[in-house]
Design a protein around this motif. Sequence first.
Motif, PDB file in Angstrom:
ATOM      1  N   GLN A  66       0.810  -1.207   0.000  1.00  0.00           N
ATOM      2  CA  GLN A  66       0.000   0.000   0.000  1.00  0.00           C
ATOM      3  C   GLN A  66       0.850   1.267   0.000  1.00  0.00           C
ATOM      4  N   ASP A 108      -4.470  -1.670  -2.260  1.00  0.00           N
ATOM      5  CA  ASP A 108      -5.526  -0.686  -1.985  1.00  0.00           C
ATOM      6  C   ASP A 108      -5.588   0.377  -3.081  1.00  0.00           C
ATOM      7  N   ARG A 110      -7.650   1.788  -5.953  1.00  0.00           N
ATOM      8  CA  ARG A 110      -9.101   1.710  -6.154  1.00  0.00           C
ATOM      9  C   ARG A 110      -9.597   2.032  -7.551  1.00  0.00           C
TER      10      ARG A 110
END
Length: 146
Positions: A66, A108, A110
Amino acid sequence: MNPLSPAVHRAWLSQLQPRWGGKPGEALDFAREASGRAPRGHGLGCLIAAAHIEEWVEAESGDVLQTPEVQAELRAAADHSILHPDYGWAPGWQYDFHTFAMALTLADERHTVRRVLHTLDGAFVPGTWIHSADPEKSFARAHRRA
């Protein structure tokens, strides 16, 4: 031997993992080199996603992917390979998309993950998301979030 064979490259990538005798970072370097010489739309871009998944498996922290750098690398690899207009829609294409979906979810990221999961349209392929405790539930959760 086909110098762009995804199956051969995936086998090498696996062997370069530290748990199989490789050095840390070696598999990711191999993935970057192989993906970098592949033409646009070629499935070798999936090596980047697979290598990052393996980095996550080896890491002590669940959020190791991340970072803005990893997210950007995964976006660029997806755009260069599976999301490129020249992508070869051969049998098994879903495996390529699931590999990216898992890596992008772990990172993560998106935006691109939505595009990848939209293409899969909810279709789960057994044998993917194998590093999750419950692969099918992990995929369904990622699909809902997207």
